[in-house]
Design a protein around this motif. Structure first.
Motif, PDB file in Angstrom:
ATOM      1  N   GLU A  26       0.793  -1.236   0.000  1.00  0.00           N
ATOM      2  CA  GLU A  26       0.000   0.000   0.000  1.00  0.00           C
ATOM      3  C   GLU A  26       0.827   1.289   0.000  1.00  0.00           C
ATOM      4  O   GLU A  26       0.348   2.329  -0.449  1.00  0.00           O
ATOM      5  CB  GLU A  26      -0.870  -0.028   1.271  1.00  0.00           C
ATOM      6  CG  GLU A  26      -2.253   0.455   1.103  1.00  0.00           C
ATOM      7  CD  GLU A  26      -3.081   0.273   2.363  1.00  0.00           C
ATOM      8  OE1 GLU A  26      -2.589  -0.129   3.437  1.00  0.00           O
ATOM      9  OE2 GLU A  26      -4.284   0.575   2.262  1.00  0.00           O
ATOM     10  N   PHE A  27       2.069   1.203   0.526  1.00  0.00           N
ATOM     11  CA  PHE A  27       2.867   2.413   0.739  1.00  0.00           C
ATOM     12  C   PHE A  27       4.284   2.230   0.229  1.00  0.00           C
ATOM     13  O   PHE A  27       4.789   1.116   0.136  1.00  0.00           O
ATOM     14  CB  PHE A  27       2.939   2.757   2.243  1.00  0.00           C
ATOM     15  CG  PHE A  27       1.596   2.904   2.887  1.00  0.00           C
ATOM     16  CD1 PHE A  27       0.824   4.039   2.673  1.00  0.00           C
ATOM     17  CD2 PHE A  27       1.092   1.890   3.696  1.00  0.00           C
ATOM     18  CE1 PHE A  27      -0.432   4.161   3.251  1.00  0.00           C
ATOM     19  CE2 PHE A  27      -0.163   2.006   4.278  1.00  0.00           C
ATOM     20  CZ  PHE A  27      -0.926   3.140   4.056  1.00  0.00           C
ATOM     21  N   VAL A  28       4.914   3.379  -0.037  1.00  0.00           N
ATOM     22  CA  VAL A  28       6.350   3.356  -0.324  1.00  0.00           C
ATOM     23  C   VAL A  28       6.977   4.576   0.347  1.00  0.00           C
ATOM     24  O   VAL A  28       6.349   5.633   0.441  1.00  0.00           O
ATOM     25  CB  VAL A  28       6.625   3.281  -1.856  1.00  0.00           C
ATOM     26  CG1 VAL A  28       5.986   4.429  -2.602  1.00  0.00           C
ATOM     27  CG2 VAL A  28       8.092   3.194  -2.160  1.00  0.00           C
ATOM     28  N   ALA A  29       8.188   4.391   0.875  1.00  0.00           N
ATOM     29  CA  ALA A  29       8.922   5.492   1.509  1.00  0.00           C
ATOM     30  C   ALA A  29      10.269   5.623   0.815  1.00  0.00           C
ATOM     31  O   ALA A  29      10.921   4.619   0.477  1.00  0.00           O
ATOM     32  CB  ALA A  29       9.118   5.226   2.996  1.00  0.00           C
ATOM     33  N   PHE A  30      10.680   6.873   0.583  1.00  0.00           N
ATOM     34  CA  PHE A  30      11.926   7.130  -0.162  1.00  0.00           C
ATOM     35  C   PHE A  30      12.542   8.434   0.331  1.00  0.00           C
ATOM     36  O   PHE A  30      11.859   9.300   0.893  1.00  0.00           O
ATOM     37  CB  PHE A  30      11.628   7.200  -1.671  1.00  0.00           C
ATOM     38  CG  PHE A  30      10.524   8.163  -2.048  1.00  0.00           C
ATOM     39  CD1 PHE A  30      10.788   9.490  -2.340  1.00  0.00           C
ATOM     40  CD2 PHE A  30       9.197   7.733  -2.062  1.00  0.00           C
ATOM     41  CE1 PHE A  30       9.765  10.371  -2.664  1.00  0.00           C
ATOM     42  CE2 PHE A  30       8.161   8.610  -2.379  1.00  0.00           C
ATOM     43  CZ  PHE A  30       8.443   9.929  -2.681  1.00  0.00           C
ATOM     44  N   HIS A  31      13.853   8.566   0.118  1.00  0.00           N
ATOM     45  CA  HIS A  31      14.566   9.764   0.557  1.00  0.00           C
ATOM     46  C   HIS A  31      14.128  10.982  -0.257  1.00  0.00           C
ATOM     47  O   HIS A  31      14.014  10.902  -1.486  1.00  0.00           O
ATOM     48  CB  HIS A  31      16.077   9.561   0.423  1.00  0.00           C
ATOM     49  CG  HIS A  31      16.638   8.598   1.422  1.00  0.00           C
ATOM     50  ND1 HIS A  31      16.938   8.964   2.709  1.00  0.00           N
ATOM     51  CD2 HIS A  31      16.899   7.273   1.334  1.00  0.00           C
ATOM     52  CE1 HIS A  31      17.397   7.912   3.370  1.00  0.00           C
ATOM     53  NE2 HIS A  31      17.376   6.869   2.565  1.00  0.00           N
ATOM     54  N   ASP A  32      13.941  12.104   0.459  1.00  0.00           N
ATOM     55  CA  ASP A  32      13.601  13.364  -0.206  1.00  0.00           C
ATOM     56  C   ASP A  32      14.788  13.829  -1.053  1.00  0.00           C
ATOM     57  O   ASP A  32      15.944  13.696  -0.657  1.00  0.00           O
ATOM     58  CB  ASP A  32      13.245  14.427   0.844  1.00  0.00           C
ATOM     59  CG  ASP A  32      12.508  15.610   0.250  1.00  0.00           C
ATOM     60  OD1 ASP A  32      11.308  15.767   0.531  1.00  0.00           O
ATOM     61  OD2 ASP A  32      13.134  16.379  -0.518  1.00  0.00           O
ATOM     62  N   LEU A  33      14.469  14.373  -2.215  1.00  0.00           N
ATOM     63  CA  LEU A  33      15.490  14.878  -3.149  1.00  0.00           C
ATOM     64  C   LEU A  33      16.273  16.038  -2.552  1.00  0.00           C
ATOM     65  O   LEU A  33      17.468  16.192  -2.824  1.00  0.00           O
ATOM     66  CB  LEU A  33      14.772  15.339  -4.428  1.00  0.00           C
ATOM     67  CG  LEU A  33      15.422  15.187  -5.778  1.00  0.00           C
ATOM     68  CD1 LEU A  33      15.937  13.787  -6.021  1.00  0.00           C
ATOM     69  CD2 LEU A  33      14.420  15.580  -6.863  1.00  0.00           C
ATOM     70  N   LYS A  34      15.613  16.872  -1.733  1.00  0.00           N
ATOM     71  CA  LYS A  34      16.273  18.047  -1.121  1.00  0.00           C
ATOM     72  C   LYS A  34      16.083  17.966   0.384  1.00  0.00           C
ATOM     73  O   LYS A  34      15.214  18.653   0.949  1.00  0.00           O
ATOM     74  CB  LYS A  34      15.653  19.344  -1.654  1.00  0.00           C
ATOM     75  CG  LYS A  34      15.966  19.623  -3.098  1.00  0.00           C
ATOM     76  CD  LYS A  34      15.413  20.986  -3.511  1.00  0.00           C
ATOM     77  CE  LYS A  34      15.504  21.184  -5.009  1.00  0.00           C
ATOM     78  NZ  LYS A  34      14.540  22.182  -5.500  1.00  0.00           N
ATOM     79  N   PRO A  35      16.893  17.126   1.037  1.00  0.00           N
ATOM     80  CA  PRO A  35      16.667  16.884   2.469  1.00  0.00           C
ATOM     81  C   PRO A  35      16.828  18.146   3.323  1.00  0.00           C
ATOM     82  O   PRO A  35      17.755  18.919   3.127  1.00  0.00           O
ATOM     83  CB  PRO A  35      17.727  15.832   2.818  1.00  0.00           C
ATOM     84  CG  PRO A  35      18.709  15.844   1.702  1.00  0.00           C
ATOM     85  CD  PRO A  35      18.000  16.352   0.496  1.00  0.00           C
ATOM     86  N   GLN A  36      15.893  18.325   4.260  1.00  0.00           N
ATOM     87  CA  GLN A  36      15.908  19.469   5.174  1.00  0.00           C
ATOM     88  C   GLN A  36      16.463  19.081   6.547  1.00  0.00           C
ATOM     89  O   GLN A  36      16.462  19.895   7.471  1.00  0.00           O
ATOM     90  CB  GLN A  36      14.486  20.033   5.334  1.00  0.00           C
ATOM     91  CG  GLN A  36      13.842  20.456   4.032  1.00  0.00           C
ATOM     92  CD  GLN A  36      14.637  21.551   3.323  1.00  0.00           C
ATOM     93  OE1 GLN A  36      15.097  22.495   3.952  1.00  0.00           O
ATOM     94  NE2 GLN A  36      14.821  21.404   2.013  1.00  0.00           N
ATOM     95  N   ALA A  37      16.924  17.859   6.678  1.00  0.00           N
ATOM     96  CA  ALA A  37      17.482  17.347   7.930  1.00  0.00           C
ATOM     97  C   ALA A  37      18.340  16.134   7.544  1.00  0.00           C
ATOM     98  O   ALA A  37      18.207  15.617   6.425  1.00  0.00           O
ATOM     99  CB  ALA A  37      16.351  16.942   8.878  1.00  0.00           C
ATOM    100  N   PRO A  38      19.221  15.680   8.461  1.00  0.00           N
ATOM    101  CA  PRO A  38      20.056  14.514   8.124  1.00  0.00           C
ATOM    102  C   PRO A  38      19.228  13.313   7.663  1.00  0.00           C
ATOM    103  O   PRO A  38      19.668  12.557   6.787  1.00  0.00           O
ATOM    104  CB  PRO A  38      20.793  14.223   9.431  1.00  0.00           C
ATOM    105  CG  PRO A  38      20.871  15.556  10.116  1.00  0.00           C
ATOM    106  CD  PRO A  38      19.587  16.251   9.775  1.00  0.00           C
ATOM    107  N   VAL A  39      18.063  13.133   8.252  1.00  0.00           N
ATOM    108  CA  VAL A  39      17.109  12.123   7.769  1.00  0.00           C
ATOM    109  C   VAL A  39      15.877  12.868   7.266  1.00  0.00           C
ATOM    110  O   VAL A  39      15.263  13.641   8.014  1.00  0.00           O
ATOM    111  CB  VAL A  39      16.713  11.144   8.896  1.00  0.00           C
ATOM    112  CG1 VAL A  39      15.568  10.242   8.443  1.00  0.00           C
ATOM    113  CG2 VAL A  39      17.912  10.312   9.333  1.00  0.00           C
TER     114      VAL A  39
END
Ligand code: AMP
Ligand code: ZN
Length: 114
Positions: A26-39
């Motif tokens: 149902e879901f997918v999680a992926f790294h943000d292209l322009k991270p605003q924090a270390p994670v």
């Protein structure tokens, strides 16, 4: 904009690449292209909803939050703390109109946001 042009639908279907950290039916999680924090990871339902306001299914929203918790554990930010955010609409700062939960961590996050 049609669903077929939606960048997060394309990530969900594998049409454009992303650095995945979690996926189930149902879901997918992926790294943000322009991270605003270390994670900085985004968790999305594979189904297209433009904003939070479009979702009527309480079960889906509940499962999304459980998937956020699972993703935070996998990212090793569960213990030290993290923030999950849903930006909704223009004043909410939403720029991609496919519902997503931001998962931010790895540093202390100020409150309130700007
Ligand atoms: P929002 O402003 O809440 O709509 O957040 C949209 C987020 O999506 C921003 O943090 C962007 O950096 C991120 N973003 C946009 N396109 C991509 C992409 N192709 N892959 C990963 N993150 C993206
Ligand atoms: Zn979409």
């Amino acid at each position: 904009m049609s669903v077929s042009d939606c960048v997060f639908c394309k990530i969900a279907s594998g049409q454009i690449p992303a650095r995945l950290v979690f996926e189930d039916e149902e879901f997918v999680a992926f790294h943000d292209l322009k991270p605003q924090a270390p994670v900085h990871v985004l968790l999305i339902p594979k189904a297209h909803f433009s904003t939070l306001l479009e979702v009527q299914d309480a079960g889906l929203l509940g499962r999304a939050l459980l998937a956020v918790s699972e993703t935070a554990r996998r990212l090793n930010v569960a213990e030290e703390g993290f923030r999950t955010v849903i930006n909704c609409g223009d004043n909410g700062g939403q720029t991609v109109y496919h519902l997503h939960f931001h998962i931010l961590g790895g540093r202390f996050l100020q409150w309130p946001p700007g």
